[in-house]
Design an enzyme around this catalytic site. Structure first.
Site, mmCIF file in Angstrom:
data_model
loop_
_atom_site.group_PDB
_atom_site.id
_atom_site.type_symbol
_atom_site.label_atom_id
_atom_site.label_comp_id
_atom_site.label_asym_id
_atom_site.label_seq_id
_atom_site.Cartn_x
_atom_site.Cartn_y
_atom_site.Cartn_z
ATOM 1 N N ARG A 29 15.768 8.034 2.742
ATOM 2 C CA ARG A 29 16.032 9.392 2.271
ATOM 3 C C ARG A 29 16.791 10.206 3.316
ATOM 4 N NH1 ARG A 29 10.559 8.976 0.341
ATOM 5 N NH2 ARG A 29 9.911 10.299 2.071
ATOM 6 N N SER A 54 3.757 -2.931 -0.351
ATOM 7 C CA SER A 54 3.372 -1.648 -0.940
ATOM 8 C C SER A 54 2.252 -1.791 -1.962
ATOM 9 C CB SER A 54 4.619 -1.038 -1.612
ATOM 10 O OG SER A 54 4.567 0.347 -1.570
ATOM 11 N N ILE A 99 11.947 0.216 19.944
ATOM 12 C CA ILE A 99 10.876 -0.303 19.081
ATOM 13 C C ILE A 99 9.820 0.774 18.856
ATOM 14 C CG2 ILE A 99 9.160 -2.125 18.739
ATOM 15 C CD1 ILE A 99 10.723 -3.894 20.635
ATOM 16 N N ASP A 156 -2.514 0.554 11.579
ATOM 17 C CA ASP A 156 -3.766 0.052 12.127
ATOM 18 C C ASP A 156 -3.604 -0.610 13.498
ATOM 19 O OD1 ASP A 156 -4.641 0.820 9.650
ATOM 20 O OD2 ASP A 156 -5.287 -1.173 8.989
ATOM 21 N N ASN A 194 -3.933 -1.177 -0.906
ATOM 22 C CA ASN A 194 -4.982 -1.766 -0.082
ATOM 23 C C ASN A 194 -6.367 -1.190 -0.391
ATOM 24 O OD1 ASN A 194 -6.171 -3.040 2.163
ATOM 25 N ND2 ASN A 194 -4.187 -2.971 3.196
ATOM 26 N N CYS A 195 -6.425 0.145 -0.458
ATOM 27 C CA CYS A 195 -7.716 0.811 -0.665
ATOM 28 C C CYS A 195 -8.224 0.626 -2.090
ATOM 29 C CB CYS A 195 -7.596 2.291 -0.347
ATOM 30 S SG CYS A 195 -7.030 2.612 1.336
#
Lengths: 565, 565
Positions: free
Chosen positions: B27, B44, B290, B295, B47-48
């Site tokens: 974007r 994508s 980098i 997590d 996960n939760c």
């Protein structure tokens, strides 16, 4: 009054602010004599619960009576006197004149607290004294209204429902509408403003209007009630300013309140705007021995800096606590300026506001940028996500100025978070960084409040310029409208002359946009503003003068329902 | 990388932080080449949401897959490559080595973002390789578990239910327990800590334990699983550290995660505590080309100042957005320190936390005062008010340090407000003055968050000294316990040796207290702390050395169920 001698504190008004002050004063000072003088027969009743007993949500009337003089005497050693009206204050002698149904007396005070509340505004309507006309401020009001409703619905069939007209579609008016519908009446609402719930921005009000219509409520907006003409022994004809006549078996008038400051005025205390009692940060009036709290006092609005009364229970309760601290010579927490946070349930919808709305900001001449989003109240992949329609205004430096929301779930949470953010003078950057609780049943990894921050950041730093629904006429006249929704969405309704390219095809069809724009700006939109944000960025990179419609087709058609075929 | 030349951004890991960065980068920069390398077959994904597809709440597995490489290519022109594993980074050459099922290749980058996530900790348990043992981190994990559960419940009767053992009662463990119960399994939970949901203070955990037991979940607390022994072709015996053996047709291990930082470590990037990748405020690693998010990276805890990884989706998403801004040379909003806000649904209950809990504060040596209240989630006179059990810690100067809550409704709202207050470094005074949305269905004129502020003010300024449940033994030995509840409450259970005087009678019976105290301090309590607060103030005014039990009988008996007969 901060020495250790027992003294007498007299409190005028035994609801909300007055009773909070009395209870706090007792907890701070076991020796003070604390007298509460209440002119009605009830103290500490649940003012905000009245419509919910009328509706039947709160079954027992006694549940509205949170305390009685006896219970307050037992728990807090308060001398609570109902049916005791204060008629005058002698500031020099430090006494008040009190009248009961049987006698009058003088009562001396060392500290006096005024919590007289507000009285219903009596609009200039002929026929207000008809017995079918009600208001809803007090327990006796409720009793009369409830009895009347019971009489009206008793024995009637669905084909012959009684009719009610509610004058004023503010917070309490709308709660009363819901209650009267729940009781089986056919209800019409008359509101002088051009939309229901005037504190709400016009673009969110249509959601409430649709919900009201879905429950067969008739809406008469932008008109006033001019006369209540007797139509029979029991019924009325409500004549509106546009000539419409509504038949009514019952009329409920709720057009606002004004401070009940006559006693203070007669005592020569300084009043401020709108006749509210002027107080300092400690709730002290212009007389050092007299404090005042609640609907009758002047407060400062946190965003606009304007002063005036704000009749809300939360501030009243906190003012009472602060006044007690001050009367007893304790450190007080300075009175925070008022945000005007408020909320209402309208059938299945919730509407809530905090801070300044767009109209107020415009009137105050405060520069602001408006951001509108329509996210789900929790993760979209978890079943039952309900759309929240969320509008917020930000100062050019990013500071949040106000927010409003309407939706079926999760509205109260977002407005409370935003009210907290307002109190902390947070900016769009701060909202973007809020770390709110996320699991699929409760929210999203990017909560609606975070999203507000993200969008505001993009708008304020120029990443994605916006256009607004109010600019539609100019947009249609002077720019190319680019609709980036899907074919199906486009087919169900679109702006006249719009170029349609789904956002996923845009990169391959930029030539078409250049050709159609012919040097004009490009006004992009999708349904909510998300896809069109991406598209706007693509166009800007292609050297087009592109802007994104704030709130998308959802907000546009809420304001301009004529656009939907 | 802030000039106008198209460059290549390579992103390792296509979930949460990585995909947020990819979308934001596109974007912001239409010309950059953006390559997302994901070692699994899915990008994508929600996960939760995994436990909620297992439970059946989310019916369609595809609803978990929020985007595909194709949809991301179409909308955002991202080059998303699943099944592409990065095996090495050559920082000098600015290339990564990539392996697919068919080949290997080198890919050059101008900016590299690492979003490798975390991997499940493999506890030291024998037998973890048995096919009945599962974890729940990825879509393939979910598929295997779902298939196994389907097989287990298929054709079984209620008398012959399959048995599952869940090792680890953290957030995901508890969500999995609920899901397995919903699927018809009998579930036991094994947790090394002495209470379920270790991030929750011990005094709130019994509420969750009771809810779990009410759904026939077996709890084994303060023990570890030591071995998973095959009991038949398909079943296991789970042997606990105390010798207990639990039979299981299925075992789910969820004992936490560790940063997946091997790639970063092998490339010589600086790692911090617990092996997490060290980053600056812009998410940049020790190599200026980098960045890293999610997590796997180290964050600073807002309250304690400690650093370490915090595996939460919200911060990961925001870090991704910030990293994209930084990679493209834009102004970034500095990374806010992490509050650790988290929430979990456990059947009908919600538990949520923000900031530091009591144990963390104690370990960090941070002085604090704990306040506990048990208010209704909305006005008590409106039907359906559910009790919220709310605990908060404050610094001596009044600053909020952390809060936790458990209840059936309104928990998420209060924790989000408190998380916002924490971010704003608000004090007890500030909480007292928050202006939250009040109407009877939503809250109270004095919201639970205001009440927290009021109580904390009283504690911190010495108005009402507290005693705490943990001090019970000393209190029983050295003080007079005064129970001010009603006769009925007292009769249903009370502390041994307590003097009982209902709070409404206290003023008339002070002599009894003086006599019984005989110079000792008086430790007052009621059910929740409200009535005993009034009583404590009465006693202090009578020159007694009185203290009020924080959280009352409710908190005390949660920690000491042996006190209830």
């Amino acid at each position: 009054m901060n020495d250790r001698e027992p003294r007498r504190i007299v409190i005028v008004g035994g609801v909300a602010g007055g009773m909070s002050a009395a209870a706090r004063a007792r907890r701070l000072d076991e020796r003070a004599e604390i007298v509460v003088l209440e002119q009605s027969d009830y103290v500490s009743f649940a003012n905000c619960g009245l419509p919910y007993h009328l509706s039947g949500d709160i079954e027992r009337r006694d549940d509205l009576l949170l305390h009685t003089p006896a219970s307050l005497g037992a728990a807090l050693a308060l001398d609570v006197r109902t049916g005791n009206r204060v008629t005058a204050i002698d500031r020099a002698a430090r006494t008040v004149s009190v009248t009961t149904s049987e006698s009058s007396y003088q009562l001396a005070y060392d500290a006096l607290l005024l919590s007289p509340g507000a009285v219903a505004v009596r609009p200039p309507i002929d026929g207000l004294d008809h017995p079918a006309v009600h208001s809803l401020r007090t327990i006796p009001d409720l009793d009369a209204l409830d009895e009347h409703v019971t009489r009206l619905v008793d024995g009637r069939s669905d084909d012959d429902r009684a009719r009610a007209v509610v004058v004023g579609a503010g917070f309490i008016g709308l709660e009363a509408v819901e209650a009267l519908v729940a009781r089986g009446l056919e209800v019409d609402v008359v509101e002088l403003a051009d939309h229901v719930l005037p504190p709400l921005d016009a673009e969110l009000a249509p959601l409430l209007a649709d919900e009201l219509k879905a429950h067969d409520v008739g809406l008469f907006l932008g008109v006033s009630a001019q006369a209540l003409n007797p139509a029979s022994d029991t019924a009325l004809s409500v004549v509106l300013s546009d000539g419409t006549a509504l038949s009514a078996d019952l009329v409920l008038v709720n057009v606002g309140v004004r401070p009940a400051s006559d006693l203070a005025r007669d005592a020569g205390l300084a009043l401020g705007r709108h006749g509210a009692i002027r107080v300092d940060e400690d709730q002290r009036t212009s007389d050092p021995h007299i404090w005042a709290v609640g609907d009758a006092v002047e407060v400062i609005h946190a965003v606009t800096g304007t002063v005036g009364p704000v009749p809300l229970a939360g501030p009243a309760n906190r003012q009472g606590r602060r006044a007690a601290d001050s009367m007893l010579g304790r450190r007080t927490t300075p009175q925070a300026a008022v945000l005007g946070t408020a909320i209402v349930r309208v059938f299945g919808l919730t509407a809530a506001v905090t801070g300044a709305n767009q109209q107020t900001l415009a009137q105050a001449g405060i520069a602001h940028e408006v951001v509108r989003i329509h996210p789900g109240h929790h993760a979209g992949y978890f079943p039952g996500a309900a759309q929240i329609h969320l509008v917020a205004s930000f100062a050019p430096d990013g500071r949040l100025l106000g927010a409003q929301a309407v939706g079926r779930d999760g509205v109260d949470k977002r407005i409370d978070v935003l009210a907290t953010a307002l109190r902390a003078e947070m900016t769009a950057d701060d909202l973007a960084e809020l770390e709110l609780a996320y699991a699929p049943p409760y929210g999203s990894a990017k909560d609606p409040v975070n999203m507000l921050g993200f969008v505001a950041q993009n708008v304020l730093d120029g990443t994605t310029p916006q256009w607004h629904p109010g600019e539609l006429d100019d947009v249609l006249a002077d720019t190319l409208v680019l609709d980036v929704r899907s074919q199906g969405e486009f087919d169900r309704g679109h702006l006249k002359g719009a170029l349609h390219i789904p956002h996923t095809e845009l990169r391959g069809r930029l030539d078409e946009v250049h050709a159609a724009a012919a040097g004009r700006p490009v006004s992009v939109h999708c349904a909510s503003g998300v896809r069109s944000h991406i598209a706007t960025r693509v166009l800007l990179a292609a050297e087009l003068d592109a802007r994104n419609l704030s709130g998308g087709w959802l907000t546009l058609t809420a304001l301009r329902p004529d656009l939907v075929p």
